[in-house]
Design a protein around this motif. Structure first.
Motif, PDB file in Angstrom:
ATOM      1  N   ARG A 148       0.821  -1.206   0.000  1.00  0.00           N
ATOM      2  CA  ARG A 148       0.000   0.000   0.000  1.00  0.00           C
ATOM      3  C   ARG A 148       0.863   1.268   0.000  1.00  0.00           C
ATOM      4  O   ARG A 148       0.565   2.246  -0.678  1.00  0.00           O
ATOM      5  CB  ARG A 148      -0.900  -0.040   1.238  1.00  0.00           C
TER       6      ARG A 148
ATOM      7  N   LEU B  94       1.976   2.301  -3.371  1.00  0.00           N
ATOM      8  CA  LEU B  94       0.882   2.886  -4.143  1.00  0.00           C
ATOM      9  C   LEU B  94       0.702   4.346  -3.757  1.00  0.00           C
ATOM     10  O   LEU B  94       0.457   5.213  -4.610  1.00  0.00           O
ATOM     11  CB  LEU B  94      -0.421   2.125  -3.888  1.00  0.00           C
ATOM     12  N   GLU B  95       0.822   4.604  -2.467  1.00  0.00           N
ATOM     13  CA  GLU B  95       0.676   5.991  -2.020  1.00  0.00           C
ATOM     14  C   GLU B  95       1.802   6.855  -2.571  1.00  0.00           C
ATOM     15  O   GLU B  95       1.589   8.020  -2.919  1.00  0.00           O
ATOM     16  CB  GLU B  95       0.639   6.049  -0.487  1.00  0.00           C
TER      17      GLU B  95
ATOM     18  N   ALA C 177       0.878   7.682  -5.974  1.00  0.00           N
ATOM     19  CA  ALA C 177      -0.195   8.674  -5.964  1.00  0.00           C
ATOM     20  C   ALA C 177       0.372  10.075  -5.747  1.00  0.00           C
ATOM     21  O   ALA C 177       0.097  10.997  -6.526  1.00  0.00           O
ATOM     22  CB  ALA C 177      -1.217   8.336  -4.879  1.00  0.00           C
ATOM     23  N   SER C 178       1.194  10.210  -4.701  1.00  0.00           N
ATOM     24  CA  SER C 178       1.673  11.559  -4.397  1.00  0.00           C
ATOM     25  C   SER C 178       2.632  12.051  -5.475  1.00  0.00           C
ATOM     26  O   SER C 178       2.585  13.213  -5.888  1.00  0.00           O
ATOM     27  CB  SER C 178       2.331  11.604  -3.020  1.00  0.00           C
TER      28      SER C 178
ATOM     29  N   LEU D 191       0.564  12.968  -8.600  1.00  0.00           N
ATOM     30  CA  LEU D 191      -0.331  14.094  -8.385  1.00  0.00           C
ATOM     31  C   LEU D 191       0.445  15.407  -8.443  1.00  0.00           C
ATOM     32  O   LEU D 191       0.001  16.380  -9.055  1.00  0.00           O
ATOM     33  CB  LEU D 191      -1.025  13.975  -7.027  1.00  0.00           C
TER      34      LEU D 191
ATOM     35  N   ILE E 144      -1.126  12.001 -13.069  1.00  0.00           N
ATOM     36  CA  ILE E 144      -1.843  10.810 -12.604  1.00  0.00           C
ATOM     37  C   ILE E 144      -2.739  10.234 -13.688  1.00  0.00           C
ATOM     38  O   ILE E 144      -2.973   9.028 -13.743  1.00  0.00           O
ATOM     39  CB  ILE E 144      -2.656  11.128 -11.311  1.00  0.00           C
TER      40      ILE E 144
ATOM     41  N   ASP F  89      -7.910   4.928  -4.554  1.00  0.00           N
ATOM     42  CA  ASP F  89      -8.126   5.235  -3.145  1.00  0.00           C
ATOM     43  C   ASP F  89      -6.968   6.046  -2.583  1.00  0.00           C
ATOM     44  O   ASP F  89      -7.157   7.072  -1.906  1.00  0.00           O
ATOM     45  CB  ASP F  89      -8.234   3.899  -2.400  1.00  0.00           C
ATOM     46  N   ALA F  90      -5.744   5.594  -2.879  1.00  0.00           N
ATOM     47  CA  ALA F  90      -4.553   6.295  -2.407  1.00  0.00           C
ATOM     48  C   ALA F  90      -4.513   7.703  -2.980  1.00  0.00           C
ATOM     49  O   ALA F  90      -4.118   8.663  -2.300  1.00  0.00           O
ATOM     50  CB  ALA F  90      -3.303   5.519  -2.814  1.00  0.00           C
ATOM     51  N   VAL F  91      -4.929   7.839  -4.231  1.00  0.00           N
ATOM     52  CA  VAL F  91      -4.945   9.157  -4.874  1.00  0.00           C
ATOM     53  C   VAL F  91      -5.903  10.094  -4.148  1.00  0.00           C
ATOM     54  O   VAL F  91      -5.589  11.256  -3.859  1.00  0.00           O
ATOM     55  CB  VAL F  91      -5.334   9.032  -6.361  1.00  0.00           C
TER      56      VAL F  91
ATOM     57  N   GLN G 286      -6.918   9.954  -1.066  1.00  0.00           N
ATOM     58  CA  GLN G 286      -6.392  10.341   0.245  1.00  0.00           C
ATOM     59  C   GLN G 286      -5.304  11.395   0.103  1.00  0.00           C
ATOM     60  O   GLN G 286      -5.284  12.404   0.811  1.00  0.00           O
ATOM     61  CB  GLN G 286      -5.833   9.121   0.962  1.00  0.00           C
ATOM     62  N   THR G 287      -4.379  11.138  -0.838  1.00  0.00           N
ATOM     63  CA  THR G 287      -3.266  12.073  -1.017  1.00  0.00           C
ATOM     64  C   THR G 287      -3.769  13.437  -1.475  1.00  0.00           C
ATOM     65  O   THR G 287      -3.305  14.483  -1.007  1.00  0.00           O
ATOM     66  CB  THR G 287      -2.272  11.535  -2.054  1.00  0.00           C
ATOM     67  N   ALA G 288      -4.725  13.419  -2.400  1.00  0.00           N
ATOM     68  CA  ALA G 288      -5.251  14.693  -2.921  1.00  0.00           C
ATOM     69  C   ALA G 288      -5.864  15.508  -1.802  1.00  0.00           C
ATOM     70  O   ALA G 288      -5.663  16.728  -1.699  1.00  0.00           O
ATOM     71  CB  ALA G 288      -6.267  14.419  -4.022  1.00  0.00           C
TER      72      ALA G 288
END
Lengths: 613, 296
Positions: A115, A118-119, A122-123, A126, A131, B13-15, B17-19
């Motif tokens: 997980r 994945l985060e 994401a960060s 973004l 993304i 989901d991770a996106v 949360q991060t956003a």
């Protein structure tokens, strides 16, 4: 039907290359026809024995790159990433996406991506507003290398050293066990089977078996899991048995000089990932592929070397005869027989000749390839007198003893330093009792040849521990020093070798486990069934008989062990099947190096060379 | 695809949360998440569009072949003429596909040449990787076409095999007939000789003339038949040996493959110099070996 790991893994990879959409009859009838493939070193090793560049093209892959190479943008093309889930790969993916190198990114990880990573994706994406380029993320559960239909390796280096390291802490051991369990889990997920697990008590084998059992149990809790994917409903007697062993169970196999073709090519010439590189006559390197597509390799891999040479000769003669036949029928008809009907017949023969030419060319290529390999092998065998090593080691194992002069003669004779060291350790393992003066003379002979004897010392220590363990009663087992507990399995292993029966311990044990009859050797083996509740009874079905087995060796294995298992099942009625896997495929030299390292760690020093004037 | 393997939802989901933690407002968040569901319509380059069209043509060719396969192979469903026309259509189709592939191939080279002209600086769209990718696309198309033509060649081979088989038994019969007729003529002359002795001279001469004529006719017919038979054999022979239509396509594919390998080779070329400057030759060689997968 036999489990075919190679086929299953290839199917998964094909599906991945088609962007994880179901592959229809024509193969790629969707919009995303062309794609670029990016992989890391580990995944490259997974792909290379399974799929050729031409096959990649069939699935629309135009280019393929290593992830850490500098790459330029290629617009309007999707990219398929197949990498391990680690931090550096993730950073590279984020960088690629931020630079908009490709149109869309299809990320595939060789095992479950955590997980946290994945985060990070994401960060990272973004913040660079990229993304939207990430189209899909998949866990492929393919973190293992399949070399044959029933041979796999986890490609995890030095697990033997790490597991037997006296200074290794609990954390480190746990990490290694976790990695092995992940690899095994991937294999089982790809095969889509939940086996019955059996292993000897104690040591890394039980640790891995228990952790794997837990992992499977946790996973099976969810209804839609990897093992219901295929929708296969297997009753318990069709489930395979997974037998887990530790290398200490049978040390000799990893060290001995074997004289069969496949084992020789691996041990002496360095076969790796089904490829072999040899020094060509003109100085360049020649590369050969040796896998299930080579009929000679498949048919003759288990033959002893002299028989292989004879077989090459036979094939060559057969080829020459066939070529002459074709020539006779088509070319150079003498004037005497030249008339109308023969012209018609010769056309037919000519057509047959044209059609059979590719097949003949292929046969010649295979014959040439193996002639080449056999010639180089012969050179090495002569130089190191490997046939003598193989024969004498075998005799030692069968008889349990060797004439002292013969022993010292070998150590002073031909062969590389490591050949002699291997021979000396084989002597240690095979002798029923330790004759102190003999051992000392062996050590002296080794030092004369400037051999680092750390590995020898290490095995000597193992053997003496075994003797002391055998005499200790069960109550005092708990008092044994922690790291010595890891050697518990050695007791069983060395005992195996004391029998005069030359059959290797591993196939014998596997046969017993598959037969499911009461057997003093295997009766106290641990049994796990991830599908039944832990407290459940009714364990009768868990002990067999089994038609299929998966045998896994922790710490390293080789083609000798693989070959011995294949021979076992081929001679059984009804025919059974075995898949063999290990943490890594090791040559004798590579294994000796690990033993040497362990010897150093135990303080057996490395200075052995007498000072030269 | 099982939800276990597909982790896209987890990423989404991770996106989210991060956003949120980065302070995205509602609309921005919605836009970001929407990209997971709705994909922007892809902008395809002219090259890709042309390549996809060529692929469609090749697939259409394959469909055509499959459709007429039964007719072509089975004797009783089609006449020679119909089979010839199918063959003709297929070869025209193949030529058209080959031409399309050639156009694509040349367009890569032209683009490369043109882009260099502009101030000597390459445009972003024509970097080494993109060129290699395009060569890869053309190679894939070429190999696809080759596999289709090989299938067709096999059908043709069956046809010619049948043609040869048909011709052969006829020949055998013909030879037998020849030898029989020769024998009978021989025997008839010998038979005629005997009664000749008892026949008046005039009849004998007439008979002789007739015999001569018949014999001459026979010989002429036989030689004519032989000539026709020979010509037919030669024709079947030649077309049988030339039936490897796919050789041409294969040659094209091989040429393209050589080009493709060269381009891939040169991707490493700039780095070649860097390596040479800073490392030993040994490092360079090991750097090369790492790039390709198993080569064919």
């Amino acid at each position: 039907m036999a489990l075919n790991l190679r086929q299953k893994q290839t199917e998964c990879i094909t599906r991945m290359l088609n962007l994880n959409q179901p592959v229809n009859a024509t193969g790629t009838a969707n919009e995303e026809v062309y794609k670029i493939l990016i992989y890391d070193k580990f995944c490259q090793n997974i792909l290379s024995p399974l799929i050729s560049v031409k096959d990649l093209r069939k699935h629309g892959v135009t280019l393929y790159f290593l992830i850490d190479k500098d790459r330029k943008p290629v617009h309007d093309v999707p990219a398929v990433y197949f990498v391990q889930a680690n931090q550096s790969n993730i950073q590279r993916i984020i960088a690629d996406a931020s630079r908009s190198l490709y149109d869309t990114f299809h990320l595939n990880f060789s095992s479950a991506v955590p997980r946290l990573l994945l985060e990070d994706i994401a960060s990272g994406t973004l913040s660079s507003d990229s993304i939207q380029r990430i189209a899909k993320v998949h866990d492929q559960y393919l973190e293992f290398v399949t070399l044959e239909d029933n041979l796999f390796s986890l490609a995890q280096k030095s697990s033997f050293v790490q597991l037997n390291d006296p200074s290794a802490g609990d954390r480190e051991i746990e990490e290694i066990v976790e990695r092995i369990v992940t690899g095994l889990f991937c294999v089982l997920a790809t095969l889509a089977v939940v086996p019955i697990i059996r292993c000897p008590r104690g040591g890394p084998a039980e640790m891995v078996a228990s952790a794997l059992d837990q992992r499977l149990r946790d996973h099976l809790l969810s209804k839609n899991n990897l093992f219901t994917e295929g929708g296969s409903f297997t009753s318990s007697f069709q489930r395979p048995v997974l037998c887990i062993f530790d290398r200490n169970f049978e040390l000799s196999v990893a060290l001995q000089h074997d004289f069969r073709y496949r084992a020789l090519v691996h041990d002496v010439l360095g076969l790796r990932l089904n490829r072999l590189s040899l020094q060509g006559e003109k100085g360049g390197m020649k590369s050969f592929e040796l896998d299930s597509s080579d009929p000679f390799w498949v048919a003759n891999g288990l033959l002893e070397f002299p028989e292989v040479a004879v077989e090459i000769e036979t094939q060559l003669n057969k080829y020459k005869k066939d070529v002459d036949e074709v020539n006779r029928r088509t070319g150079g008809t003498d004037g005497a027989e030249f008339d109308g009907t023969d012209l018609m017949g010769s056309t037919k023969h000519l057509m047959n000749a044209v059609n059979s030419l590719p097949e003949l060319t292929e046969r010649k290529q295979v014959i040439d390839k193996h002639t080449n390999i056999a010639t180089v092998l012969l050179g090495e065998i002569k130089e190191r007198s490997l046939d003598s090593y193989a024969k004498k080691e075998n005799e030692m194992l069968v008889r349990g003893t060797i004439d002292r002069n013969e022993l010292l003669g070998v150590l002073r004779g031909k062969g590389t330093k490591l050949d002699k060291l291997r021979f000396a350790i084989m002597y240690l393992i095979s002798s029923e009792s330790i004759n102190q003066s003999e051992v000392e003379s062996v050590e002296a002979a080794l030092r004369e040849s400037e051999v680092d004897t750390s590995a020898f010392q290490y095995v000597k220590k193992l053997k003496s521990l075994n003797v002391s363990m055998a005499s200790a009663n069960s109550a005092s087992r708990n008092n044994i020093v922690d790291w010595a507990e890891k050697f518990y399995a050695v007791t069983a292993g060395v005992k195996n070798l004391l029998s005069s029966d030359r059959q290797l311990a591993l196939p014998r044990t596997v046969e017993a486990l598959m037969e499911g009859k009461p057997n003093p050797e295997t009766d106290n083996y641990v049994v796990f069934d991830p599908r039944t509740p832990k407290s459940g009874s009714g364990s009768s079905h868990l002990k067999g008989p089994f038609k299929e087995a998966i045998v896994f060796m922790i710490g390293g294995g080789n083609y000798v062990e693989y070959g011995s298992l294949q021979e076992l099942v081929q001679h059984q009625q009804p025919v059974k099947h075995v898949i063999y896997g290990t943490t890594e495929i090791l040559t004798g030299v590579e294994f000796i190096e690990q033993l040497t390292l362990l010897g150093h760690k135990m303080g057996f020093g490395s200075s052995t060379a007498a000072p030269t004037p | 695809m099982s939800r276990i393997r597909d982790r896209t939802e987890d990423l989404k989901d991770a996106v989210r949360q991060t956003a949120l933690s980065l302070g995205y407002n509602e609309s921005k968040l919605a836009a970001v998440l929407a990209s997971f569901i709705i994909h922007k319509p892809r902008q395809r380059s002219a090259f890709t569009k042309a390549a996809l069209k060529t692929l469609e043509s090749i697939e259409a060719l394959e469909q055509f072949m499959l459709k007429h396969r039964k007719d072509y192979v089975d004797h009783h469903r089609t006449t020679e003429q119909e089979r010839d026309s199918i063959e003709h259509e297929v070869s025209t189709f193949i030529k058209a596909c080959q031409e399309q592939i050639d156009i694509l191939k040349n367009s890569i080279n032209n683009e490369e040449a043109n882009s260099k002209g502009w101030l000597g600086v390459k445009a972003d769209a024509t970097n080494a990787d993109t060129i290699a990718h395009k060569h890869g696309v053309v190679l894939i198309l070429s190999e696809r076409l080759h596999s289709v033509t090989t299938q067709f060649d096999q059908l043709r081979a069956i046809r010619f095999q049948d043609a040869i088989n048909k011709a052969m038994p006829r020949r055998k019969l013909q030879r037998k007939a020849n030898s029989n007729s020769v024998d009978t003529s021989k025997s008839s002359t010998s038979e005629l000789k005997e009664p000749d002795e008892f026949q008046p001279d005039r009849l004998r001469v007439q008979q002789q003339l007739l015999d001569d004529e018949t014999r001459a006719l026979q010989v002429e017919l036989t030689s004519l038949l032989d000539a026709v038979q020979e010509t037919e054999t030669k024709m079947v022979e030649m077309s049988a040996l030339n039936h490897l239509m796919s050789t041409h396509v294969l040659q094209q594919a091989q040429q393209i493959e050589v080009l493709y390998d060269q381009v891939r080779y040169f991707i490493c070329f700039p780095y070649f110099f860097l390596f040479i400057c800073s490392a030993t030759v040994h490092n360079v060689i090991s750097g090369f070996v790492q790039v390709p997968l198993v080569s064919v």
